[in-house]
Design an enzyme around this catalytic site. Structure first.
Site, PDB file in Angstrom:
ATOM      1  N   ALA A  75     -25.419  63.890  14.623  1.00  0.00           N
ATOM      2  CA  ALA A  75     -25.877  64.552  15.886  1.00  0.00           C
ATOM      3  C   ALA A  75     -26.513  65.488  15.719  1.00  0.00           C
ATOM      4  O   ALA A  75     -26.627  65.718  16.953  1.00  0.00           O
ATOM      5  CB  ALA A  75     -24.003  64.491  16.279  1.00  0.00           C
ATOM      6  N   CYS A 328     -20.809  74.498   8.854  1.00  0.00           N
ATOM      7  CA  CYS A 328     -22.280  74.990   9.626  1.00  0.00           C
ATOM      8  C   CYS A 328     -22.135  76.521   9.377  1.00  0.00           C
ATOM      9  O   CYS A 328     -23.427  76.751   9.607  1.00  0.00           O
ATOM     10  CB  CYS A 328     -22.568  74.353  10.634  1.00  0.00           C
ATOM     11  SG  CYS A 328     -22.068  72.651  11.443  1.00  0.00           S
TER      12      CYS A 328
END
Length: 404
Positions: A75, A328
């Site tokens: 993604a 992340c």
């Protein structure tokens, strides 16, 4: 029940055993190991057929034409390809892009890069519940706006944006609309034959497929053009060069096929478990739900526990795999930028935990989690001088702390 309990499905999911079994058939000499771009022998043809089947499985889940599915490495690459690709192709029309402050870093940092290249980006702040105010979005649209990028489901707080209405607004003005659907695909219904969405990013590993594979939906009618970011053999109709990793593509296809079959029952089950978890902890004092249960994905619960330091809470919950913020960004000690964008103070943002549930989560695990959270919060607050002051009625916001 095995410990630790995995409650971080929004970071990644285990590969479904059915998916792993399928992938194994595309690796070794006695399997289908060929290069799908090899046109001169059956090894290549069989690999190409496997890729075609997977492309169809992905398209079927989201109501797209298989020719609109472009395979990427995940993604993050899909977001980069969509935003940079569209911005570069349509920059003669204008150089203004709109996104929101709570997007994934793959969108935000891509927009930052485009700003360095001379594009102008408007970053919308969401309302307190994380939902974008559509009047603000409309007010931000200009004659030179070429692209809007607003996600479907937020990875940290799980709120669902109204992508159908945003799509209508963009289409009426001739603005391209990109949606990062990483957290929603296979969990919420998506029908691209009805939605006015032009570009949509997908991932394999958030829905029980392998890591390292994703896809970008690129609309054909009306035709959307993007400039390639990866150059080479002209694979994927020139939009993304590179030999296709057949085993990963087959894995993603199988994962999407399973998701389509099981989505309805699985989401009802997860919604029940998430509500059970929230009902089990919501009466703890000074507990705040981040996001919106009504307008939220069924599998994500983000909660702040006031007067408890998030890092110490995560250590106290060592039998639970949970996160504070997204994977992340959780390596940094900064509080979640998503929660700060909701107007939350640093202390509350620091004390937030995201529970994300999935296919292998059980009721027994949720009950264990409730019990552990309640005990841990009680224990940590017993040790906290701030909690003691709060209980004595001291207004902590009015205290002038000495700087040593």
């Amino acid at each position: 029940m095995k410990l630790p309990i995995y409650l971080d499905y929004s970071a990644t999911t285990p590969v479904d055993p059915r998916v792993a079994e399928k992938m194994m058939q595309f690796l070794t000499l006695d399997g289908t190991f060929g290069n799908p771009a090899s046109r001169s022998h059956r090894f290549g043809w069989q690999a190409e057929e496997a890729v075609d089947i997977a492309r169809n499985q992905i398209a079927e889940l989201v109501g797209a034409d298989p020719r609109e599915i472009v395979f990427t490495s995940g993604a993050t690459e899909s977001d980069n390809l969509a935003i940079k690709g569209a911005a570069n192709f349509y920059q003669k029309k204008g150089k203004h892009i709109i996104t929101s402050k709570t997007e994934h870093k793959a969108v935000l940092d891509t927009c930052r890069q485009l700003e360095r290249e001379g594009f102008e980006v408007t970053y919308l702040a969401p309302q307190r519940n994380g939902i974008i105010d559509l009047n603000e979005l409309e007010a931000a649209m200009r004659d030179d706006t070429i692209l809007v990028s607003i996600m479907h489901v937020n990875n940290e707080i799980g709120v669902v944006q109204d992508i159908a209405t945003i799509g209508e607004m963009c289409r009426a003005r001739g603005i391209i609309y990109h949606v990062d659907a990483t957290q929603s695909v296979g969990k919420l219904p998506i029908d691209l034959s009805q939605l006015k969405v032009d570009l949509m990013s997908f991932s394999g590993h958030k829905i029980y497929g392998p890591k390292g594979i994703g896809a970008l939906y690129v609309r054909r009618k009306p035709r959307i053009r993007i400039e390639a970011q990866m150059h080479g053999g002209g694979h994927e109709r020139g939009m993304r060069s590179g030999t296709l990793p057949v085993h990963q593509i087959v894995g993603m296809g199988e994962a999407y096929r399973i998701a389509k079959e099981e989505m309805e029952t699985e989401m009802a089950r997860l919604r029940g478990l998430r509500n059970r978890l929230w009902n089990g902890i919501k009466d703890i004092e000074e507990v705040y739900l981040n996001g919106d249960l009504e307008q939220g994905a069924p599998n994500i619960l983000n909660v702040s526990f006031n007067y408890v330091e998030g890092e110490s809470l995560i250590m106290a919950l060592k039998d639970l795999a949970v996160s504070s913020g997204s994977a992340c960004t959780s390596a940094t000690l900064e509080p979640s930028y998503v929660l700060r964008a909701l107007g939350m103070n640093d202390e509350l943002a620091h004390s937030s935990i995201r529970f994300s549930l999935g296919r292998f989560t059980t009721e027994e695990e949720i009950d264990y989690t409730i019990d552990l959270v309640r005990k841990s919060i009680g224990r940590l607050r017993d040790l906290s001088p701030l909690w003691e002051m709060y209980k004595q009625g001291v207004d902590l916001n009015s205290i002038e702390w000495a700087h040593h």
